[in-house]
Design an enzyme around this catalytic site. Sequence first.
Site, PDB file in Angstrom:
ATOM      1  N   SER A 283       0.834  -1.202   0.000  1.00  0.00           N
ATOM      2  CA  SER A 283       0.000   0.000   0.000  1.00  0.00           C
ATOM      3  C   SER A 283       0.864   1.245   0.000  1.00  0.00           C
ATOM      4  CB  SER A 283      -0.853  -0.033   1.265  1.00  0.00           C
ATOM      5  OG  SER A 283      -1.399   1.234   1.525  1.00  0.00           O
TER       6      SER A 283
ATOM      7  N   LYS B  16       2.394  -3.799   6.729  1.00  0.00           N
ATOM      8  CA  LYS B  16       2.797  -3.806   5.310  1.00  0.00           C
ATOM      9  C   LYS B  16       4.314  -3.600   5.187  1.00  0.00           C
ATOM     10  CE  LYS B  16      -1.247  -4.389   3.406  1.00  0.00           C
ATOM     11  NZ  LYS B  16      -1.576  -5.715   2.869  1.00  0.00           N
TER      12      LYS B  16
ATOM     13  N   TYR C  90      -1.471  -0.931  10.970  1.00  0.00           N
ATOM     14  CA  TYR C  90      -1.746  -1.514   9.649  1.00  0.00           C
ATOM     15  C   TYR C  90      -0.577  -1.255   8.704  1.00  0.00           C
ATOM     16  CZ  TYR C  90      -3.437  -1.696   4.843  1.00  0.00           C
ATOM     17  OH  TYR C  90      -3.541  -1.947   3.488  1.00  0.00           O
TER      18      TYR C  90
HETATM   19  N1  NAD Z   1      -8.691  -1.612  -0.757  1.00  0.00           N
HETATM   20  C1  NAD Z   1      -7.716  -0.762  -0.499  1.00  0.00           C
HETATM   21  O1  NAD Z   1      -7.938   0.438  -0.415  1.00  0.00           O
HETATM   22  C2  NAD Z   1      -6.283  -1.241  -0.362  1.00  0.00           C
HETATM   23  C3  NAD Z   1      -5.236  -0.316  -0.503  1.00  0.00           C
HETATM   24  C4  NAD Z   1      -3.942  -0.753  -0.353  1.00  0.00           C
HETATM   25  C5  NAD Z   1      -3.675  -2.094  -0.068  1.00  0.00           C
HETATM   26  N2  NAD Z   1      -4.718  -2.965   0.077  1.00  0.00           N
HETATM   27  C6  NAD Z   1      -4.408  -4.360   0.409  1.00  0.00           C
HETATM   28  O2  NAD Z   1      -4.918  -5.204  -0.597  1.00  0.00           O
HETATM   29  C7  NAD Z   1      -5.325  -6.449  -0.059  1.00  0.00           C
HETATM   30  C8  NAD Z   1      -6.744  -6.741  -0.495  1.00  0.00           C
HETATM   31  O3  NAD Z   1      -7.583  -5.684  -0.080  1.00  0.00           O
HETATM   32  P1  NAD Z   1      -9.139  -5.655  -0.392  1.00  0.00           P
HETATM   33  O4  NAD Z   1      -9.520  -4.231  -0.490  1.00  0.00           O
HETATM   34  O5  NAD Z   1      -9.474  -6.583  -1.486  1.00  0.00           O
HETATM   35  O6  NAD Z   1      -9.680  -6.206   0.994  1.00  0.00           O
HETATM   36  P2  NAD Z   1     -10.838  -7.264   1.283  1.00  0.00           P
HETATM   37  O7  NAD Z   1     -11.053  -7.247   2.750  1.00  0.00           O
HETATM   38  O8  NAD Z   1     -12.005  -7.027   0.389  1.00  0.00           O
HETATM   39  O9  NAD Z   1     -10.149  -8.639   0.848  1.00  0.00           O
HETATM   40  C9  NAD Z   1      -9.256  -9.332   1.674  1.00  0.00           C
HETATM   41  C10 NAD Z   1      -9.687 -10.787   1.675  1.00  0.00           C
HETATM   42  O10 NAD Z   1      -8.773 -11.527   2.499  1.00  0.00           O
HETATM   43  C11 NAD Z   1      -9.514 -12.416   3.316  1.00  0.00           C
HETATM   44  N3  NAD Z   1      -8.682 -12.653   4.510  1.00  0.00           N
HETATM   45  C12 NAD Z   1      -8.321 -11.793   5.480  1.00  0.00           C
HETATM   46  N4  NAD Z   1      -7.531 -12.392   6.384  1.00  0.00           N
HETATM   47  C13 NAD Z   1      -7.381 -13.679   5.975  1.00  0.00           C
HETATM   48  C14 NAD Z   1      -6.695 -14.805   6.484  1.00  0.00           C
HETATM   49  N5  NAD Z   1      -6.024 -14.753   7.650  1.00  0.00           N
HETATM   50  N6  NAD Z   1      -6.740 -15.973   5.801  1.00  0.00           N
HETATM   51  C15 NAD Z   1      -7.446 -16.067   4.649  1.00  0.00           C
HETATM   52  N7  NAD Z   1      -8.126 -15.029   4.114  1.00  0.00           N
HETATM   53  C16 NAD Z   1      -8.102 -13.849   4.777  1.00  0.00           C
HETATM   54  C17 NAD Z   1     -10.836 -11.703   3.587  1.00  0.00           C
HETATM   55  O11 NAD Z   1     -11.890 -12.617   3.903  1.00  0.00           O
HETATM   56  C18 NAD Z   1     -11.086 -11.009   2.257  1.00  0.00           C
HETATM   57  O12 NAD Z   1     -11.829 -11.829   1.363  1.00  0.00           O
HETATM   58  C19 NAD Z   1      -5.164  -6.324   1.459  1.00  0.00           C
HETATM   59  O13 NAD Z   1      -3.947  -6.942   1.822  1.00  0.00           O
HETATM   60  C20 NAD Z   1      -5.090  -4.828   1.685  1.00  0.00           C
HETATM   61  O14 NAD Z   1      -4.326  -4.499   2.826  1.00  0.00           O
HETATM   62  C21 NAD Z   1      -6.011  -2.577  -0.079  1.00  0.00           C
END
Ligand code: NAD
Length: 339
Positions: free
Chosen positions: A124, A152, A148
Amino acid sequence: MKILLTGGAGYIGSHTAVALAALGHELVCFDNLSNSSADVIERVESISGASFPLVVGDIRDGDGLRQAMTDHGVEAVVHFAGLKAVGESVADPVRYYDNNVVGTLALVGAMADCAVKTLVFSSSATVYGQPQYLPLDENHPTSATNPYGRTKLMIEEMLADIAAADPAWRIGILRYFNPVGAHDSGMIGEDPNGIPNNLMPYISRVAGGRLPELSVFGADYDTPDGTGVRDYVHILDLAAGHAAALGALAKLDRPLSIWNLGTGQGYSVLDMVAAFERVNAVKVPYRLSPRRAGDVASCFASPDKAKAELAWEASRGLDAMCASSWTFERARAMRNTKA
Ligand SMILES: NC(=O)c1ccc[n+]([C@@H]2O[C@H](COP(=O)([O-])OP(=O)(O)OC[C@H]3O[C@@H](n4cnc5c(N)ncnc54)[C@H](O)[C@@H]3O)[C@@H](O)[C@H]2O)c1
């Protein structure tokens, strides 16, 4: 390739699954469904016309991961699974370090055991901390302002050590800016369990009447209208970035690469509200509220490295981001009415 998507049922994972399936990759989803639901898998299958088996499991379970990788002949992993709410991470850091850092450690251990050494990791722009200059390029110093962000950063550092120890790894760290929008079908989009932490699903829920009003955190930043400026990137562009990264990793002669995925263009919170209202002909009531601890005034990417090395560039603008978010919100309401 046969690719395991940890967190594949989530927002970014589901859209990336559609993009990778379109390129003919065989996919398997590994998700504990803590922030998603199994229906998403059916919708990804229906959009892509390809099967997307779901293994319900937790990334902290190394045996479960080894089993899934062996059963499905996995060759590469795209690692989305993680918790992502900044405020929650401040209140419950142990849960965040356990889920994100311990989980990733279990994942890379299982990958090494199964001789799977190609990994794309969801990082991120939060790892840039307080911007020292803009736009943010990949050489900008890193730091964290909350647990958080620290998860990362820790994972990035761990992956750098792994790549240094064994140059057979091909690791791509993608630093996302602010992913928004949805698939044009309205079948998948950002639909977090509980109150959204991100701006766009919040705006959509206010516009759709599920939440009363939007709180705009901070109207006194040093930005054109005083509200925070971010680099919003359409989810379909972001998804394509993962496909591009996997392609590049196969060709690059280095074990670790870092790429920003952003547009290079910043918009304020009030720009987003105005665009959403204009594009969708709806009202989004909002209230100006005090700043939130840890938020930065402005943050936008230099996407030059991704352009040069991945031949990737965001092509969708603000109107498409707002229109697809609203299409998803309305389609979701229709599905819930029928259910
Ligand atoms: N959406 C954003 O704004 C954003 C920005 C920067 C980085 N990210 C990163 O991208 C990744 C995906 O984000 P997203 O927006 O799709 O989030 P999201 O919550 O929609 O998807 C994450 C998925 O991971 C699953 N999950 C969480 N912990 C788990 C575990 N211990 N074992 C198995 N599954 C698990 C959840 O059930 C979910 O389906 C994350 O790592 C997040 O930190 C997201």
